[in-house]
Design a protein around this motif. Structure first.
Motif, short mmCIF file in Angstrom:
data_model
loop_
_atom_site.label_atom_id
_atom_site.label_comp_id
_atom_site.label_asym_id
_atom_site.label_seq_id
_atom_site.Cartn_x
_atom_site.Cartn_y
_atom_site.Cartn_z
N GLU A 362 19.70 -5.33 18.44
CA GLU A 362 19.19 -6.69 18.50
C GLU A 362 19.03 -7.27 17.10
O GLU A 362 19.32 -8.45 16.85
CB GLU A 362 17.87 -6.74 19.25
CG GLU A 362 17.17 -8.10 19.29
CD GLU A 362 18.00 -9.19 19.96
OE1 GLU A 362 17.68 -10.38 19.75
OE2 GLU A 362 18.95 -8.87 20.69
N LEU A 363 18.58 -6.44 16.16
CA LEU A 363 18.45 -6.90 14.78
C LEU A 363 19.80 -7.30 14.20
O LEU A 363 19.91 -8.32 13.51
CB LEU A 363 17.82 -5.81 13.91
CG LEU A 363 16.32 -5.60 14.04
CD1 LEU A 363 15.88 -4.42 13.20
CD2 LEU A 363 15.58 -6.86 13.57
N SER A 364 20.83 -6.51 14.50
CA SER A 364 22.16 -6.84 14.02
C SER A 364 22.62 -8.20 14.56
O SER A 364 23.20 -9.01 13.83
CB SER A 364 23.15 -5.74 14.45
OG SER A 364 24.45 -6.07 14.10
N ARG A 366 20.69 -10.71 15.53
CA ARG A 366 19.91 -11.78 14.90
C ARG A 366 20.35 -12.04 13.47
O ARG A 366 20.44 -13.19 13.03
CB ARG A 366 18.42 -11.43 14.94
CG ARG A 366 17.80 -11.48 16.34
CD ARG A 366 16.29 -11.40 16.26
NE ARG A 366 15.74 -12.54 15.52
CZ ARG A 366 14.46 -12.64 15.12
NH1 ARG A 366 13.62 -11.65 15.39
NH2 ARG A 366 14.05 -13.69 14.47
N SER A 377 25.35 -1.82 13.88
CA SER A 377 24.30 -0.92 14.36
C SER A 377 24.93 0.28 15.03
O SER A 377 26.04 0.20 15.58
CB SER A 377 23.38 -1.64 15.35
OG SER A 377 24.10 -2.09 16.47
N LEU A 404 16.66 -9.36 6.38
CA LEU A 404 16.09 -8.23 7.08
C LEU A 404 14.57 -8.24 6.99
O LEU A 404 13.88 -8.01 8.00
CB LEU A 404 16.64 -6.92 6.52
CG LEU A 404 16.24 -5.65 7.26
CD1 LEU A 404 16.70 -5.69 8.72
CD2 LEU A 404 16.80 -4.41 6.56
N VAL A 407 13.29 -11.00 9.36
CA VAL A 407 13.43 -10.66 10.77
C VAL A 407 12.38 -9.61 11.18
O VAL A 407 11.75 -9.71 12.23
CB VAL A 407 14.85 -10.14 11.07
CG1 VAL A 407 14.92 -9.52 12.46
CG2 VAL A 407 15.85 -11.29 11.00
N ILE A 408 12.22 -8.61 10.35
CA ILE A 408 11.24 -7.56 10.65
C ILE A 408 9.83 -8.15 10.69
O ILE A 408 9.02 -7.80 11.57
CB ILE A 408 11.31 -6.42 9.61
CG1 ILE A 408 12.66 -5.69 9.72
CG2 ILE A 408 10.17 -5.44 9.79
CD1 ILE A 408 12.86 -4.97 11.02
#
Length: 409
Positions: A362-364, A366, A377, A404, A407-408
């Motif tokens: 999901e982070l990738s 976003r 990922s 990053l 987002v975190i």
């Protein structure tokens, strides 16, 4: 303080060769182009690829079958155009090097020759985190020879609490029952650069054949396969070598094995070119790595590989490695505070930093659609960033670190 302006200044003082590549447009964020960190999965397209591939295609239109001899780049000896640059890139002799097939096909063809198991010596050593295709290949090889893969395949794991393999722990596993050591030169998941010469020497001392999967090493780090006495190696061309999805791969066989009486699968292109059209039923393989070829080369797939190898020949892998070390160190500073599972020592890593973080997939997504940063990922929790020295910039790294963190947060 690490600022955007400072990143721009670093780019002015330490530019790469981004102008040679087509950089995709961003689908989100504040910048027109993506910050591309997936070159360890698929490299960007060199701008010259399109026109040079069209030249080869046009020879087909203009000449038909006569293009084999009369094209601007004749098709019959076309694969020889790639041999020299590929050999220089991996530290090999031209006679030891051939560009053919795809990576896992090459590994299988090479294991036909170099995995010769006996009842007392039939085990294969790989990393537990080897790319799955390598795991499938070695398991199928041992089972093809009638052995139990669960017993015959030794999978190396880091020590508890560690992310990377220690060389001393690797070579400890080379017992008298090991027939083949087959490791990744740079681990696809962690980005760890293995100590290829030390491990190769230890494998030989133990009586094993030592081969290397260089998918993440070729075009990433300098190699010296001939001098390191590696038995065989194979690599793909679509990651750091920027030759397109599913591109033709490379293979290396040390000269001491050339012309030896090894079992080998053969076909139309494994016989000597000088006698090929005598059309005899018996193959007459040359004493070069060309003897491991089977089918005639796919010219339009080789064309992008040739274009890319010319870039490496002009710039030099040593020059690229020096910039890679600087660029990766810069990104490493930006990722301070995250759990990076790649070794911190620049000598033990290539152009990759792997971050362990929950929800990596999901982070990738976003990062791509909200910030224009492309990283990939790997399940379940690893984000991989590859600052490729040919086309990545310090500003790309700054964008990745800032995105990053946001987002975190």
């Amino acid at each position: 303080m690490i600022t955007e302006a400072a990143a721009r200044e670093l780019d002015a003082n330490d530019p790469g060769h981004r102008e040679l590549f087509d950089v995709p447009p961003a689908q989100g964020g504040d910048y027109p182009e993506v910050a591309y960190f997936a070159g360890n999965s698929l490299g960007l397209r060199p701008k010259a690829t399109r026109s040079e591939l069209l030249e080869d295609l046009d020879s087909w239109a203009a000449l038909g079958v006569e293009g084999h001899l009369d094209a601007g780049r004749p098709w019959l000896p076309y694969h020889e155009l790639l041999t020299g640059p590929a050999a220089r890139l991996v530290g090999a002799l031209p006679s030891e090097t051939v560009v053919m097939n795809t990576l896992t096909v090459n590994l299988h063809l090479l294991m036909v020759s170099f995995y010769r198991p006996t009842r007392s010596r039939h085990r294969i050593v790989i990393e537990d985190s080897a790319f799955p295709s390598d795991s499938y290949a070695v398991r199928s090889q041992v089972e093809f020879h009638g052995y139990d893969a669960e017993d015959a395949v030794i999978r190396l794991r880091p020590r508890p609490g560690e992310h990377s393999l220690r060389t001393a722990d690797v070579v400890e596993q080379f017992g008298g029952d090991v027939a083949l050591v087959l490791l990744g030169g740079v681990n696809y998941l962690t980005g760890e650069l293995m100590d290829i010469p030390t491990i190769t020497k230890a494998g030989h001392t133990a009586g094993a054949i030592v081969g290397w999967d260089l998918a993440h090493a070729a075009g990433n780090v300098p190699l010296a396969l001939h001098d390191w006495d590696v038995d065989f190696a194979a690599w793909c061309s679509y990651k750091y070598l920027n030759s397109g999805p599913g591109a033709i791969a490379g293979a290396f066989v040390h000269e001491r094995h050339l012309g030896a009486d090894l079992p080998r699968f053969e076909g139309w292109w494994s016989t000597d070119a000088k006698t090929r059209f005598e059309m005899t039923p018996e193959s007459r393989p040359p004493a070069t790595a060309d003897a491991w070829q089977v089918s005639n080369p796919p010219i339009f797939s080789m064309s992008p590989v040739r274009t890319s190898l010319e870039i490496f020949d002009k710039i030099g892998i040593e020059v690229l490695r020096e910039r890679s070390v600087r660029l990766t160190a810069y990104l490493s500073n930006l990722l301070d505070g995250f759990e990076v599972i790649t070794p911190t020592d620049p000598a033990r890593r290539g152009a990759q930093l792997s971050v362990r973080v929950p929800g990596a997939g999901e982070l990738s997504r976003r990062l791509r659609f909200e910030y224009g940063v492309i990283a990939d990922s790997r399940e379940p929790d690893v984000l991989r960033f590859a600052p490729v020295p040919l086309y990545s910039t310090y500003h790309d790294c700054w964008r990745a670190g800032a995105a990053l963190a946001e987002v975190i947060a």
